[in-house]
Design an enzyme around this catalytic site. Structure first.
Site, PDB file in Angstrom:
ATOM      1  N   ILE A   1       0.729  -1.045   0.004  1.00  9.84           N
ATOM      2  CA  ILE A   1       0.022  -0.082   0.037  1.00  9.84           C
ATOM      3  C   ILE A   1       1.299   1.356   0.214  1.00  9.84           C
ATOM      4  O   ILE A   1       0.631   1.944  -0.427  1.00  9.84           O
ATOM      5  CB  ILE A   1      -1.173   0.521   1.092  1.00  9.84           C
TER       6      ILE A   1
ATOM      7  N   GLU B   1     -12.064   0.702  18.420  1.00  9.79           N
ATOM      8  CA  GLU B   1     -13.626   0.509  17.122  1.00  9.79           C
ATOM      9  C   GLU B   1     -13.984  -0.532  18.184  1.00  9.79           C
ATOM     10  O   GLU B   1     -13.997  -1.110  18.419  1.00  9.79           O
ATOM     11  CB  GLU B   1     -12.692  -0.139  16.338  1.00  9.79           C
TER      12      GLU B   1
ATOM     13  N   HIS C   1     -13.282   4.568   9.628  1.00  9.87           N
ATOM     14  CA  HIS C   1     -12.580   2.938   8.863  1.00  9.87           C
ATOM     15  C   HIS C   1     -12.532   2.683   7.937  1.00  9.87           C
ATOM     16  O   HIS C   1     -13.574   1.609   7.107  1.00  9.87           O
ATOM     17  CB  HIS C   1     -12.791   1.590   9.720  1.00  9.87           C
TER      18      HIS C   1
ATOM     19  N   GLY D   1     -10.694   2.880   5.176  1.00  8.18           N
ATOM     20  CA  GLY D   1      -9.545   2.652   3.788  1.00  8.18           C
ATOM     21  C   GLY D   1      -9.731   1.467   2.576  1.00  8.18           C
ATOM     22  O   GLY D   1      -9.983   1.597   1.258  1.00  8.18           O
TER      23      GLY D   1
END
Length: 530
Positions: free
Chosen positions: A153, A263, A281, A283
């Site tokens: 990434i 989370e 979250h 992504g």
């Protein structure tokens, strides 16, 4: 007919893939939010397909009497207890490359959002305020982007940033100089150096023991004044309270977070601060990524349940059903060799050489090399950051050169595997073979011959070949209450370097290891776990 439970929201196309393959599917996309209900029925299924909402805990796995495979649609496996699954013989698969582009694009989007204060400006404008002078932004062009982590990434983020005319620097212990040059980025050797130079900092790391809280309060204080911080990688990499204080003091000009230490993030020190962009979250949350990972996990699980093929497994090698019986014991040996080298290697690895000698060289070497490389990298990268399939790719992304050599049988053993690891400071080797009982043996370490069967707990020492060492080591072990199960010795020559590899029954604490290391003959002492 095998039966799969889908307990999270997966694409309908993925459900159809299961059915077309001949797998019975129970699609209950909200069940993962009800752990007790899931635990009540998990014992009826051969496979469990999940995303992030389902928590495959040790307690859940203990009740999964029929379960053979857990498939995670996505890369992160924080919600799966891999050791518990391994203990029950459950294969854990993920889809490591399905959402790389999406996650990288989200990091770039967050960088733009915080640089131009887009969310706050949008809220203000839609409220009819027209506060044009309030939202003074910062250009991206010409700025320095600091990547902490330059793997799959991170390298995509780098390419996008270079296209935006940014200068990119990166800290990644496994990133080789040649790889960095090919990406067009500058490799830095120290995190603090990067923090002091970067205008924008973005993280792309797995969460491991070594990376947890990598941006501590002390390190955040070293960030270049006025820089902006982006985290779309994993929660727990950053001290969020320290970031909040840095934003309040002006040390940081802005921050953008997609992941959090806890989370779902209901209450967080970053919430409510000016020039902070927070997303829940997201992504991997694009239709393309969701579709890709869902289809991929359905195909992988079907292949395993119907044919025994294993792909993208984190706790098992990738092999075909026909190859499995022959390869299995050699894969076990390769995992032991790689794990040994990974646990004793302290410096960044530059080159991995694997010699397959004798009949083992006639086999399909890909799963052997993948298993060895994954075991080698696991102590360095952490669970979730590497698996049997992606290991060679992960190694090459970090500039590690991997080479395989087939050789005719030579020496006392008709077939064996030798691993040679080269770091910036030294080259070391370890070799092993299978005995007639099918169990692995170490037969050479650092060019020194010995014979040792790997056990769950071991102690490895290098020492000066001097009379009395064995007795002194035995006395220390006895005093520490560590029972010795096996004891293998070897030396290069009389009076030179020697090695000892002990199978032991008890764990060795750091304090115990320090006492062993204090013996005058000892050059190095390492505790090993297999």
């Amino acid at each position: 007919m095998p039966k799969v439970l889908i307990s999270d929201k997966l694409s309908e196309a993925a459900v159809q893939i299961f059915r077309d393959a001949g797998v019975e599917v129970d699609f209950q996309p909200d069940l993962g939010k009800s752990p007790d209900k899931l635990a009540d029925i998990i014992g009826d299924y051969d496979g469990l397909a999940i995303r992030s909402a389902t928590k495959a805990t040790a307690d859940l796995i203990a009740r999964a009497d029929k379960l053979k495979v857990i498939g995670r649609a996505g890369i992160g496996v924080d919600n799966v207890d891999i050791p518990a699954a391994s203990a029950k013989g459950i294969v854990v698969m993920n889809t490591p490359f399905g959402n790389s582009i999406t996650t990288a694009e989200h990091a770039i989007a967050m960088m733009f959002a915080v640089a131009r204060q887009i969310p706050a400006a949008d809220a203000s404008t839609q409220a009819g305020k027209w506060e044009k002078s309030r939202f003074m932004g910062s250009e991206i062009t010409g700025k320095t982007l600091g990547l902490i982590g330059a793997g799959n990434i991170g390298s995509v983020v780098a390419s996008r940033a270079i296209g935006l005319k940014m200068k990119v620097i990166a800290f990644d212990p496994f990133l080789g100089t040649e790889k960095a040059q090919s990406l067009g980025i500058e490799k830095v050797e120290d995190v603090d150096d990067l923090l002091g130079r970067a205008d924008f900092i973005t993280l792309h790391l797995p969460k491991t023991e070594k990376t947890a809280n990598i941006l501590s309060a002390d390190r955040i204080a070293k960030i270049k004044k006025g820089a902006r911080l982006i985290n779309c990688a994993r929660g727990g990499l950053v001290d969020e309270a320290a970031v909040a204080e840095a934003l309040k003091s002006g040390q940081l000009a802005g921050a953008a977070f997609d992941v959090y230490d806890v989370e779902p993030a209901i209450d967080n020190p970053l919430f409510g601060l000016p020039n902070v962009v927070c997303t829940p979250h997201l992504g991997a949350s694009t239709s393309e990524a969701q579709e890709n990972v869902a289809l991929q996990v359905a195909e992988q699980m079907s292949e395993y349940l119907l044919k025994g093929a294993i792909s993208n497994a984190l706790n098992a090698p990738s092999v075909t059903a026909e190859e499995a019986p022959v390869l299995k014991p050699w894969i076990g040996l390769c995992e032991k060799l790689g794990s040994f080298a990974g646990q004793v290697t302290e410096n960044p690895i530059k080159e991995i050489e694997i010699e397959y000698v004798g009949k083992v060289g006639e086999l399909n070497l890909k799963p052997l090399t993948s298993a060895l490389t994954a075991a080698l990298l696991l102590p360095l990268v952490g669970e979730g950051g590497v698996n049997m399939v992606s290991a060679p790719i992960v190694a090459r992304e970090r500039g590690m050169k991997i080479s395989e050599t087939r050789k005719d049988a030579q020496g006392a053993f008709g077939s064996y595997v030798r691993l040679i690891v080269t770091t910036e400071t030294q080259t070391r080797s370890v070799a092993g073979t299978l005995y007639s009982d099918g169990r692995p043996r170490f037969i050479q370490i650092k060019g020194i011959n010995l014979e040792a069967e790997p056990t769950e707990r071991m102690l490895y020492t290098t020492n000066n070949d001097e009379p009395g060492y064995i007795g002194e080591l035995g006395m220390v072990m006895g005093r520490l209450g560590i029972n010795i199960a096996t004891f293998a010795l070897g030396r290069s020559s009389k009076g030179a370097e020697a090695i000892a590899l002990l199978g032991i029954d008890e764990d060795v604490t750091e304090e115990m290891l320090a006492e062993i290391s204090a013996l005058p003959q000892v050059r190095q002492a390492k505790k090993l776990t297999f």
